[in-house]
Design a protein around this motif. Structure first.
Motif, PDB file in Angstrom:
ATOM      1  N   ASN A  30       0.800  -1.062   0.135  1.00 49.92           N
ATOM      2  CA  ASN A  30       0.062   0.163   0.078  1.00 49.92           C
ATOM      3  C   ASN A  30       0.902   1.267  -0.038  1.00 49.92           C
ATOM      4  O   ASN A  30       1.749   1.377   0.882  1.00 49.92           O
ATOM      5  N   GLU A  32       0.636   4.218   0.767  1.00 44.13           N
ATOM      6  CA  GLU A  32       0.179   5.116   1.762  1.00 44.13           C
ATOM      7  C   GLU A  32       0.762   4.844   3.222  1.00 44.13           C
ATOM      8  O   GLU A  32       0.984   5.324   4.064  1.00 44.13           O
ATOM      9  N   SER A  33       1.337   3.224   3.104  1.00 45.47           N
ATOM     10  CA  SER A  33       1.961   2.558   4.234  1.00 45.47           C
ATOM     11  C   SER A  33       3.220   2.477   4.318  1.00 45.47           C
ATOM     12  O   SER A  33       3.960   2.029   5.313  1.00 45.47           O
ATOM     13  N   PRO A  59       8.482   1.011   6.276  1.00 45.14           N
ATOM     14  CA  PRO A  59       7.115   1.271   6.777  1.00 45.14           C
ATOM     15  C   PRO A  59       6.813   2.430   7.470  1.00 45.14           C
ATOM     16  O   PRO A  59       7.687   3.008   8.103  1.00 45.14           O
ATOM     17  N   VAL A  60       5.749   3.290   7.385  1.00 44.28           N
ATOM     18  CA  VAL A  60       5.414   4.495   7.930  1.00 44.28           C
ATOM     19  C   VAL A  60       5.024   3.926   9.432  1.00 44.28           C
ATOM     20  O   VAL A  60       4.194   3.086   9.591  1.00 44.28           O
TER      21      VAL A  60
END
Length: 64
Positions: A30, A32-33, A59-60
């Protein structure tokens, strides 16, 4: 292009040129992640990654 992933730590290779957003799709991530980092530069989703690039995928993490 060399891709260094964290969690789990591993390294994969793919061919370029490739947009950063397409790389995430190819890896099943993803967008956004994760953060994509090329050298010392944060890469945006529309950035074009080249065959010779080394990209780190982190990873965020958020917290407070």
């Amino acid at each position: 292009m060399k891709i260094r992933l964290h969690n789990p730590r591993r390294e994969v290779e793919t061919t370029g040129p490739l947009r950063a957003s397409d790389l995430c799709k190819q890896l099943g991530l993803n967008r956004e992640s994760v953060l994509l980092i090329r050298g010392d530069e944060l890469v945006t989703g529309d950035a074009l990654l080249q065959e010779e690039d080394v990209v780190e995928v982190r990873p965020v993490i958020s917290g407070g």
